[in-house]
Scaffold this active site. Structure first.
Site: not given
Ligand code: Q9C
Ligand code: ZN
Length: 351
Positions: A164, A200, A202, A289
């Site tokens: 990110h 991933d 995301h 994830d």
């Molecule tokens: N309540 C990676 O997997 N926050 N980042 C979400 C939801 C951001 C995940 C909060 C999630 C980022 C590297």
């Molecule tokens: Zn992620």
């Protein structure tokens, strides 16, 4: 397979994050790395070595110097101004027409960070830099193997994660873009064209932004549709790159509920497009994830999917750096990552 990891990566350990109106325990913990190390040992996947101290060179190859400076000094400044709790932004720029942030820590925090869930505390700088060193060291090892005609693979156990983070922006638990650093290191090591494949859950908005206008690094991702999942504002199918990089960004947003079969079909489709593009080396942004039981997941993948994901990635037959990204079902994360690496190793044949 060789794994690179530094104990300094444990130094970043914020207590809590702001999530949907509440403070909750910080999900991106040092225990995640320990779970992966345990999974690697249990599966007998090979040695774990510490990275070289490469200074700020590898991060400055993909990040702005002013941003790197900000990360290095933020915690010390925050502690003086605000106290011993971690730094978070509370306001964001109304526009980004200016070239530089306002002077003043709170303005800089909003300028350099795009969400309210990514903390800077004591040890964040040291851990993020060590994580970047793990990515760069893994890429240097793979480059050395490739020039000697020994096509190989290595795993960078990066934590904090990276995909990110953009050239001058942190967010989504990420500070330095480890996958971009690995890709740039492979380019430096002689690969004319590098493909980054991001699995991933995301979308890797930072990796996409860093290589948006470049033709020498293909960025291909399958991920939760941003219309319902973080990072919400990019990762749509019509984002394909710009200028010389037009066509070198591939996004495959996916609906909620993806099961093993549907996911593996989507991955095979993406990998065919990556193969058609042609590349000399591969970086995998390896998030698990996507697991059904992951607290951030909206997919339904079972543990059985992970060796098959590894085998599919190995099918490209390229020198490969696998870079750890997300995965928050901490106990299962280690097993699932080890399963990807095991499946990869079994299917991998010297290109
Ligand atoms: N309540 C990676 O997997 N926050 N980042 C979400 C939801 C951001 C995940 C909060 C999630 C980022 C590297
Ligand atoms: Zn992620």
């Amino acid at each position: 397979m060789l794994t690179i990891f530094s104990p300094d990566q444990r130094l970043h350990a914020p207590e809590s994050e702001f999530s949907r109106g509440r403070m909750i325990p910080y999900r991106e913990t040092p225990a995640r790395a320990d779970s992966v190390l345990a999974g690697i040992v249990a599966a007998g996947l090979g040695p774990v070595e510490t990275p070289e101290d490469l200074g700020t060179g590898p991060v400055l190859a993909v990040h702005d110097a002013a941003y790197v400076d900000f990360l290095q000094t933020c915690w010390t400044r925050w502690r003086v101004e605000q106290g011993d709790h971690p730094a978070f932004p509370t306001a964001w720029p109304l526009d980004r027409l200016g070239q530089a942030p306002p002077r003043g820590l709170e303005g800089e925090l909003g300028w350099y960070c795009f969400d309210s869930g990514t903390a800077i505390g004591p040890g964040t700088w040291e851990a993020a830099l060590a994580s970047a060193h793990s990515a760069a060291t893994a890429a240097m090892r793979v480059s050395a193997g490739a020039t000697e005609g020994l096509v190989g693979a290595a795993f960078a156990l990066c934590r904090p994660p990276g995909h990110h983070a953009a050239a001058a922006m942190m967010g989504g638990y990420c500070y330095f873009n480890n996958a971009a650093i690995a890709a740039q290191t492979l380019r430096h090591g002689g690969a004319a064209k590098v493909a980054v494949v991001d699995v991933d859950f995301h979308h890797g908005n930072g990796t996409q932004a860093i290589f948006w206008t470049r033709a020498d690094v293909l960025v291909a991702s399958l991920h939760a549709d941003p219309s319902y999942a973080f990072p919400y504002y990019c990762g749509f199918a019509d984002e394909t790159g710009a200028g010389p990089g037009e066509g070198a960004t591939l996004n495959m947003p996916l609906p909620k509920g993806m099961d093993d079969a549907a996911y593996l079909v989507a991955l095979a489709t993406l990998l065919r497009r990556v193969a058609a593009h042609g590349a000399d080396a591969l970086v995998v942004s390896l998030g698990v994830d996507t697991f059904g039981k992951d607290p951030l997941s909206a997919f339904a993948l079972s543990a059985g999917a992970y060796p098959r994901i590894g085998a599919a990635l190995a099918g490209l037959g390229l020198p490969t750096v696998l870079v750890m990204e997300g995965g928050y079902a901490t106990e299962a994360t280690g097993r699932n990552v080890a399963a990807v690496l095991g499946g990869f190793t079994e299917a991998f044949t010297m290109g």
